[in-house]
Design a protein around this motif. Structure first.
Motif, PDB file in Angstrom:
ATOM      1  N   THR A   1      37.489  37.573  39.583  1.00 27.30           N
ATOM      2  CA  THR A   1      36.509  38.657  39.588  1.00 27.30           C
ATOM      3  C   THR A   1      35.087  38.112  39.633  1.00 27.30           C
ATOM      4  O   THR A   1      34.862  36.919  39.457  1.00 27.30           O
ATOM      5  CB  THR A   1      36.673  39.531  38.336  1.00 27.30           C
ATOM      6  N   SER A   2      34.118  38.989  39.845  1.00 30.43           N
ATOM      7  CA  SER A   2      32.717  38.576  39.848  1.00 30.43           C
ATOM      8  C   SER A   2      32.307  38.127  38.455  1.00 30.43           C
ATOM      9  O   SER A   2      32.714  38.720  37.462  1.00 30.43           O
ATOM     10  CB  SER A   2      31.833  39.741  40.291  1.00 30.43           C
ATOM     11  N   ILE A   3      31.498  37.077  38.421  1.00 28.87           N
ATOM     12  CA  ILE A   3      31.168  36.490  37.126  1.00 28.87           C
ATOM     13  C   ILE A   3      29.672  36.466  36.869  1.00 28.87           C
ATOM     14  O   ILE A   3      28.866  36.485  37.798  1.00 28.87           O
ATOM     15  CB  ILE A   3      31.711  35.042  37.008  1.00 28.87           C
ATOM     16  N   ASN A   4      29.318  36.425  35.594  1.00 22.72           N
ATOM     17  CA  ASN A   4      27.947  36.158  35.174  1.00 22.72           C
ATOM     18  C   ASN A   4      27.737  34.656  35.081  1.00 22.72           C
ATOM     19  O   ASN A   4      26.712  34.128  35.503  1.00 22.72           O
ATOM     20  CB  ASN A   4      27.680  36.802  33.819  1.00 22.72           C
ATOM     21  N   ASN A   5      28.715  33.968  34.489  1.00 26.22           N
ATOM     22  CA  ASN A   5      28.661  32.517  34.423  1.00 26.22           C
ATOM     23  C   ASN A   5      30.066  31.958  34.255  1.00 26.22           C
ATOM     24  O   ASN A   5      31.018  32.698  33.948  1.00 26.22           O
ATOM     25  CB  ASN A   5      27.736  32.031  33.294  1.00 26.22           C
TER      26      ASN A   5
END
Lengths: 114, 112
Positions: A27-31
């Motif tokens: 999935t899309s990540i922040n970090n």
């Protein structure tokens, strides 16, 4: 649900060689963060790379992040016997308040032969 | 001067019992977590707790309940223990919601 897969699951190299471990996520990540776990011990944070960063260094560690491929790699240069441990990548999701905890991959068990 | 501590380190108990694992952090962090590591070393988030807000992983049975008497402690209570609860449980804390986490040494729970 499981987020990441580390590759390889196990790696054995000679002391002094470089070790590369890969991690993929879904999935899309922040970090993305890398942790080390010595046998029978807790996890130790190694390095954090943000989604807008492509490469980061810390001592003998080099981490890359390719958000288009949803993958990261950890390179340990000039390995030492003390680097023998399991290495995990973990992601923080892009959405939400971020208090949902880390989502870990399965880990790579690294053995450094003296 | 231990940053994140857990007690006990080992816990062996019978099926059906109720047990607790304590966690304390002296780092002044606002967020604390509990993770479960299974026999294949796979780590899974169970709970996060930040400023009295509890976020529960939907897969965690309601036999598990975290309790925070104060900001420095997040204890894990487990009711009616089952064989499948055998694992290593890690407490962690973080100064920021998305930042690095500091892990305790783990508690190895064995249910007989």
């Amino acid at each position: 649900s499981q987020q990441g897969e580390e590759d390889p699951q196990a790696l054995s190299i000679q002391e002094g060689e470089n070790a590369t471990m890969n991690c993929s996520y879904k999935t899309s990540i922040n970090n993305l963060q890398w942790y080390r776990q010595n046998s029978g011990r807790g996890l130790v944070h190694l390095i954090l790379i943000r989604s807008n960063e492509r490469e980061k260094h810390s001592g003998r560690l080099r981490v890359t992040l390719d958000t288009s491929k949803k993958s990261s790699s950890l390179l340990i240069t000039a390995s030492r016997a003390a680097d023998t441990a399991s290495y995990f990548c973990a992601t923080v999701p892009f959405m939400g308040g971020g208090a949902d905890g880390l989502t870990f991959g399965k880990g790579t068990h690294l053995i450094i032969q003296p | 001067d231990t940053a994140v501590s857990q007690t006990p380190k080992y816990l062996v108990t019978q099926m059906g019992n109720d047990k607790s694992i304590k966690c304390e952090q002296n780092l002044g962090h606002d967020t604390m977590y509990w993770y479960k590591q299974d026999s294949k070393k796979f780590l899974k988030i169970m709970f996060s707790y930040n400023n009295k807000e509890l976020i529960i992983n939907e897969t965690v049975p309601n036999r598990f309940s975290p309790k925070s008497p104060d900001k420095a402690h997040l204890n894990l209570h487990i009711n009616s223990l089952e064989l499948g609860d055998s694992a290593v449980y890690f407490c962690a804390s973080s100064p920021t919601k998305r930042g690095p986490q500091f892990f305790g040494p783990g508690t190895r729970l064995t249910v007989l």
